[in-house]
Scaffold this motif. Structure first.
Motif, short mmCIF file in Angstrom:
data_model
loop_
_atom_site.label_atom_id
_atom_site.label_comp_id
_atom_site.label_asym_id
_atom_site.label_seq_id
_atom_site.Cartn_x
_atom_site.Cartn_y
_atom_site.Cartn_z
N PHE A 31 13.54 -19.98 39.94
CA PHE A 31 14.02 -18.76 40.60
C PHE A 31 15.02 -19.03 41.71
N LEU A 32 15.38 -20.30 41.92
CA LEU A 32 16.42 -20.65 42.90
C LEU A 32 17.54 -21.46 42.27
N SER A 33 17.62 -21.49 40.96
CA SER A 33 18.59 -22.40 40.34
C SER A 33 19.58 -21.66 39.45
N TRP A 34 20.58 -22.38 39.06
CA TRP A 34 21.65 -21.91 38.19
C TRP A 34 21.67 -22.84 36.99
N GLN A 35 21.57 -22.30 35.78
CA GLN A 35 21.50 -23.12 34.58
C GLN A 35 22.77 -23.01 33.75
N PHE A 36 23.13 -24.13 33.13
CA PHE A 36 24.25 -24.19 32.21
C PHE A 36 23.75 -24.75 30.88
N TYR A 37 24.26 -24.22 29.80
CA TYR A 37 23.88 -24.69 28.48
C TYR A 37 25.15 -24.78 27.63
N LYS A 38 25.41 -25.93 27.06
CA LYS A 38 26.59 -26.12 26.24
C LYS A 38 26.18 -26.75 24.91
N GLU A 39 26.71 -26.18 23.84
CA GLU A 39 26.40 -26.69 22.50
C GLU A 39 27.71 -26.79 21.72
N ASN A 40 27.84 -27.82 20.91
CA ASN A 40 29.03 -28.03 20.10
C ASN A 40 28.69 -27.97 18.61
N PRO A 41 28.49 -26.78 18.06
CA PRO A 41 28.26 -26.70 16.62
C PRO A 41 29.57 -26.90 15.86
N SER A 42 29.49 -26.96 14.55
CA SER A 42 30.69 -27.21 13.75
C SER A 42 31.70 -26.06 13.80
N GLU A 43 31.27 -24.84 14.08
CA GLU A 43 32.17 -23.69 14.12
C GLU A 43 32.91 -23.54 15.45
N GLY A 44 32.40 -24.10 16.50
CA GLY A 44 33.04 -23.94 17.81
C GLY A 44 32.12 -24.36 18.92
N VAL A 45 32.45 -23.95 20.11
CA VAL A 45 31.67 -24.32 21.29
C VAL A 45 30.91 -23.10 21.78
N ILE A 46 29.64 -23.30 22.05
CA ILE A 46 28.81 -22.24 22.64
C ILE A 46 28.49 -22.67 24.07
N PHE A 47 28.81 -21.81 25.00
CA PHE A 47 28.58 -22.09 26.41
C PHE A 47 27.83 -20.91 27.01
N GLU A 48 26.65 -21.17 27.54
CA GLU A 48 25.86 -20.12 28.17
C GLU A 48 25.55 -20.53 29.59
N THR A 49 25.49 -19.55 30.46
CA THR A 49 25.13 -19.81 31.84
C THR A 49 24.23 -18.69 32.33
N GLY A 50 23.39 -19.01 33.25
CA GLY A 50 22.49 -18.02 33.81
C GLY A 50 21.99 -18.49 35.14
N GLY A 51 21.54 -17.57 35.94
CA GLY A 51 21.05 -17.96 37.24
C GLY A 51 20.25 -16.86 37.89
N SER A 52 19.72 -17.20 39.01
CA SER A 52 18.88 -16.29 39.76
C SER A 52 19.70 -15.55 40.82
N PHE A 53 19.34 -14.31 41.05
CA PHE A 53 19.99 -13.52 42.10
C PHE A 53 19.23 -13.60 43.42
N ILE A 54 18.08 -14.25 43.42
CA ILE A 54 17.28 -14.32 44.64
C ILE A 54 18.03 -15.02 45.78
N PRO A 55 18.72 -16.16 45.54
CA PRO A 55 19.48 -16.75 46.66
C PRO A 55 20.59 -15.84 47.18
#
Length: 81
Positions: A31-55
Motif C-alpha cells: 500500500f506504499l509502493s509503485w509496481q511495474f510489470y513488463k512482458e515481451n511476448p512475440s506480438e509486442g511489448v506489454i507494459f503495466e504499471t500500478g501504484g498506491s494513492f495513499i502516499p
C-alpha cells in the motif's frame, strides 16, 4: 514573503510522497509502493504499471498541515517567515 508560504508546503508534500514511495519499494509494502510489470511476448511489448494513492493523500495532508502551521506563525509574528 508569499513565495515562501507557497514553496514550503509544496516541498513538504513532494518530499513526503517520495519518502513514502521509497519506503514502500524498499520494504515491499504493497500500500506504499509503485509496481511495474513488463512482458515481451512475440506480438509486442506489454507494459503495466500500478501504484498506491495513499502516499499522495498523505503528502497532501502533510502539505496542508505545513501551510496551516506557517500561516499561524505568520499571523502571530509577521517578521518570521
Amino acid at each position: 514573503m508569499k513565495k515562501k508560504l507557497f514553496w514550503f508546503p509544496l516541498l513538504a508534500a513532494l518530499i513526503s510522497v517520495g519518502i513514502l514511495y521509497t519506503i514502500g519499494n524498499i520494504f515491499e509494502i504493497s500500500f506504499l509502493s509503485w509496481q511495474f510489470y513488463k512482458e515481451n511476448p512475440s506480438e509486442g511489448v506489454i507494459f503495466e504499471t500500478g501504484g498506491s494513492f495513499i502516499p499522495i493523500i498523505i503528502g497532501f495532508i502533510v502539505g496542508f498541515i505545513t501551510e496551516r502551521i506557517l500561516k499561524n506563525k505568520h499571523k502571530r509574528n509577521p517578521n518570521l517567515v
